[in-house]
Design an enzyme around this catalytic site. Structure first.
Site, mmCIF file in Angstrom:
data_model
loop_
_atom_site.group_PDB
_atom_site.id
_atom_site.type_symbol
_atom_site.label_atom_id
_atom_site.label_comp_id
_atom_site.label_asym_id
_atom_site.label_seq_id
_atom_site.Cartn_x
_atom_site.Cartn_y
_atom_site.Cartn_z
ATOM 1 N N HIS A 246 -1.349 -0.833 -2.800
ATOM 2 C CA HIS A 246 -0.920 -1.788 -1.783
ATOM 3 C C HIS A 246 0.493 -1.444 -1.356
ATOM 4 O O HIS A 246 1.295 -0.982 -2.162
ATOM 5 C CB HIS A 246 -0.974 -3.226 -2.339
ATOM 6 C CG HIS A 246 -0.998 -4.257 -1.262
ATOM 7 N ND1 HIS A 246 0.146 -4.774 -0.709
ATOM 8 C CD2 HIS A 246 -2.040 -4.834 -0.603
ATOM 9 C CE1 HIS A 246 -0.195 -5.641 0.229
ATOM 10 N NE2 HIS A 246 -1.499 -5.694 0.324
ATOM 11 N N GLU A 305 -9.478 -5.987 -1.985
ATOM 12 C CA GLU A 305 -10.760 -5.505 -1.467
ATOM 13 C C GLU A 305 -11.773 -5.187 -2.559
ATOM 14 O O GLU A 305 -12.969 -5.128 -2.293
ATOM 15 C CB GLU A 305 -10.537 -4.243 -0.611
ATOM 16 C CG GLU A 305 -9.512 -4.393 0.496
ATOM 17 C CD GLU A 305 -9.950 -5.318 1.619
ATOM 18 O OE1 GLU A 305 -10.636 -6.315 1.334
ATOM 19 O OE2 GLU A 305 -9.608 -5.032 2.761
HETATM 20 N N1 CMC Z 1 -5.908 5.934 -4.597
HETATM 21 C C1 CMC Z 1 -5.219 7.005 -5.008
HETATM 22 N N2 CMC Z 1 -3.929 7.227 -4.743
HETATM 23 C C2 CMC Z 1 -3.302 6.294 -4.022
HETATM 24 C C3 CMC Z 1 -3.935 5.141 -3.569
HETATM 25 C C4 CMC Z 1 -5.298 4.984 -3.884
HETATM 26 N N3 CMC Z 1 -5.973 3.899 -3.471
HETATM 27 N N4 CMC Z 1 -3.064 4.387 -2.875
HETATM 28 C C5 CMC Z 1 -1.901 5.054 -2.867
HETATM 29 N N5 CMC Z 1 -2.039 6.207 -3.575
HETATM 30 C C6 CMC Z 1 -1.020 7.187 -3.830
HETATM 31 C C7 CMC Z 1 -0.768 8.031 -2.602
HETATM 32 O O1 CMC Z 1 -1.613 9.150 -2.560
HETATM 33 C C8 CMC Z 1 0.681 8.413 -2.794
HETATM 34 O O2 CMC Z 1 0.748 9.442 -3.764
HETATM 35 P P1 CMC Z 1 1.781 10.661 -3.527
HETATM 36 O O3 CMC Z 1 3.128 10.020 -3.482
HETATM 37 O O4 CMC Z 1 1.533 11.517 -4.727
HETATM 38 O O5 CMC Z 1 1.387 11.271 -2.225
HETATM 39 C C9 CMC Z 1 1.292 7.161 -3.443
HETATM 40 O O6 CMC Z 1 0.211 6.495 -4.094
HETATM 41 C C10 CMC Z 1 1.922 6.213 -2.456
HETATM 42 O O7 CMC Z 1 1.036 6.033 -1.394
HETATM 43 P P2 CMC Z 1 1.475 5.471 -0.007
HETATM 44 O O8 CMC Z 1 0.631 6.087 1.064
HETATM 45 O O9 CMC Z 1 2.954 5.530 0.197
HETATM 46 O O10 CMC Z 1 1.120 3.962 -0.126
HETATM 47 P P3 CMC Z 1 1.026 2.981 1.070
HETATM 48 O O11 CMC Z 1 1.919 1.869 0.743
HETATM 49 O O12 CMC Z 1 1.240 3.587 2.391
HETATM 50 O O13 CMC Z 1 -0.502 2.620 1.010
HETATM 51 C C11 CMC Z 1 -2.548 1.596 0.990
HETATM 52 C C12 CMC Z 1 -1.050 1.409 0.791
HETATM 53 C C13 CMC Z 1 -3.233 0.239 0.798
HETATM 54 C C14 CMC Z 1 -2.834 2.074 2.410
HETATM 55 C C15 CMC Z 1 -3.076 2.620 -0.027
HETATM 56 O O14 CMC Z 1 -2.816 2.175 -1.331
HETATM 57 C C16 CMC Z 1 -4.549 2.954 0.147
HETATM 58 O O15 CMC Z 1 -4.891 3.806 0.953
HETATM 59 N N6 CMC Z 1 -5.463 2.269 -0.625
HETATM 60 C C17 CMC Z 1 -6.874 2.494 -0.485
HETATM 61 C C18 CMC Z 1 -7.434 1.691 0.691
HETATM 62 C C19 CMC Z 1 -7.461 0.211 0.398
HETATM 63 O O16 CMC Z 1 -7.815 -0.234 -0.690
HETATM 64 N N7 CMC Z 1 -7.085 -0.568 1.429
HETATM 65 C C20 CMC Z 1 -7.003 -2.013 1.335
HETATM 66 C C21 CMC Z 1 -5.594 -2.476 1.240
HETATM 67 S S1 CMC Z 1 -5.437 -4.168 0.682
HETATM 68 C C22 CMC Z 1 -5.834 -5.077 2.093
HETATM 69 C C23 CMC Z 1 -4.662 -5.478 2.848
HETATM 70 O O17 CMC Z 1 -3.924 -6.375 2.384
HETATM 71 O O18 CMC Z 1 -4.439 -4.894 3.907
#
Ligand code: CMC
Length: 362
Positions: A246, A305
């Protein structure tokens, strides 16, 4: 420049507070735990909209008005045609909402609260070759959604589970779809325009589109023994695990436990297969262990989710409809934020840094 605007504060709100360090969600001064213990869709909607429309009302009045609004909106289901029904359910729902008049008044808000609750079940039934079911004005919004989906009166446990879901996801700070709603409202466009923009932002898997893929993951894993190897291989391929991580939460998303709690009575009364629940728990445990090993610097935990997928599946929604159900619940948050922005905010107009080529000097 902050790519993704993280930590940028772009609005002042009295609607909800997401504390990512403590794992706490507060809606208008009430914690999520308290809301789910006693709340219904109508009570949280009343709480969120208080003072933001020209009418004062309590949750019983809202329940009655929503019933009447659902009945009026059912006439719009006749506008579905084969082109619309060929779309994914959330897109078809958005297309029907786009036919509704725009405005900023209470009647527009009421219409928008009722519209997705009527349109999504009707679209799902038509897509499955069934006749849409007319709303029952005597039912609560949660009970009537299930009634319009299945044609049967839902059990008390099913109604309570959907109510908990709708309460849990009603609002959540300045997430992508809510921000979209506020941007549109800041231009002086009406609530229908704000809600349409928000639905469009909710669709992607990084926001509201994850629960369908969560269920795909459950199916692909299939049994507890396969959880660790499957997750390891997915991460080796560079994939993200749906239902984990998240932008704001650095600990477990409190909404995950609210939804897990809502599933318990369904499991206890045999309305959810206990094997399904224990598979989900095994997947969650395996994912957390592996994510901690692979991403030690980034606290990744379960998000809303994950148990949403199990809950909506248990209530009979097809996975292609999960984002649409999310939209039914979040519309009240979008409307409340749009009103707050329209009443107190300014035109949202950030700047960009130009990094393209400069004109050639002659
Ligand atoms: N699985 C594996 N690795 C992950 C995941 C995941 N679900 N989420 C983040 N990471 C890793 C990402 O690869 C990155 O690693 P590195 O620094 O080595 O490249 C690190 O964690 C930080 O990721 P980020 O992209 O900076 O994180 P973010 O804040 O942009 O992403 C997110 C948040 C929700 C988009 C992401 O966690 C994700 O894609 N999750 C899976 C999709 C999901 O479950 N979406 C529903 C979100 S909750 C509903 C809502 O409130 O909107």
């Amino acid at each position: 420049m902050k790519n993704g605007l993280e930590d940028v504060i772009a609005a002042e709100t009295q609607l909800s507070d997401v504390d990512g360090e403590a794992g706490r969600l507060v809606i208008r001064g009430v914690s999520l735990d308290q809301l789910v213990a006693t709340g219904t869709y109508e009570s949280v909607a009343t709480l969120l909209l208080e003072g933001l429309t020209e009418r004062r009302f309590d949750s019983e009045e809202l329940k009655a008005w929503l019933g009447e609004a659902r009945e009026r909106l059912f006439a719009h289901v006749a506008a579905t045609d084969p082109v619309l029904l060929a779309l994914p359910p959330v897109d078809a729902m958005r297309a029907l909402i786009a036919r509704l008049p725009d405005g900023e008044d209470f009647d527009t808000a009421l219409r928008l609260l009722a519209a997705p609750a009527v349109f999504l079940p009707a679209i799902l039934r038509l897509q499955a070759g069934n006749t849409p079911i007319k709303p029952d004005t005597s039912l609560s919004q949660a009970a009537d959604i299930l009634h319009m989906l299945t044609g049967h009166r839902p059990s008390n446990e099913q109604t309570a589970a959907l109510d908990t879901y709708l309460v849990t996801i009603s609002d959540h700070g300045l997430n992508a779809s809510t921000f979209a709603s506020r941007v549109i409202a800041s231009t002086g466009a009406g609530l229908t325009s704000s809600v349409l923009a928000a639905i469009s932002a909710l669709k992607g898997p990084l926001h509201g589109g994850a629960p369908g893929p969560v269920l795909d993951m459950f199916d692909a894993i299939g049994n507890k023994a396969n959880a660790e190897p499957w997750i390891g291989e997915a991460l080796d391929r560079g994939e993200r695990l749906m239902g984990f991580g998240h932008r704001i939460y650095r600990v477990r998303d409190p909404r995950a436990d609210a939804l897990k709690g809502a599933l318990r009575p369904l499991v206890q009364t045999g309305q959810v297969d206990p094997g399904r629940m224990s598979l989900a728990e095994a997947i969650e445990a395996a994912a957390l262990t592996i994510l901690r090993e692979r991403k030690p610097g980034r606290p990744l935990d379960v998000n809303v989710e994950f148990y949403t997928a199990l809950l909506l599946d248990a209530l009979g929604f097809p996975r292609a409809a999960f984002t649409g159900v999310f939209a039914i619940g979040r519309t009240v948050g979008w409307i409340a934020h749009a009103r707050e922005q329209a009443l107190n905010g300014r035109l949202i107009r950030p700047r960009s840094i130009y990094v393209g080529p400069l004109p050639k000097v002659a």
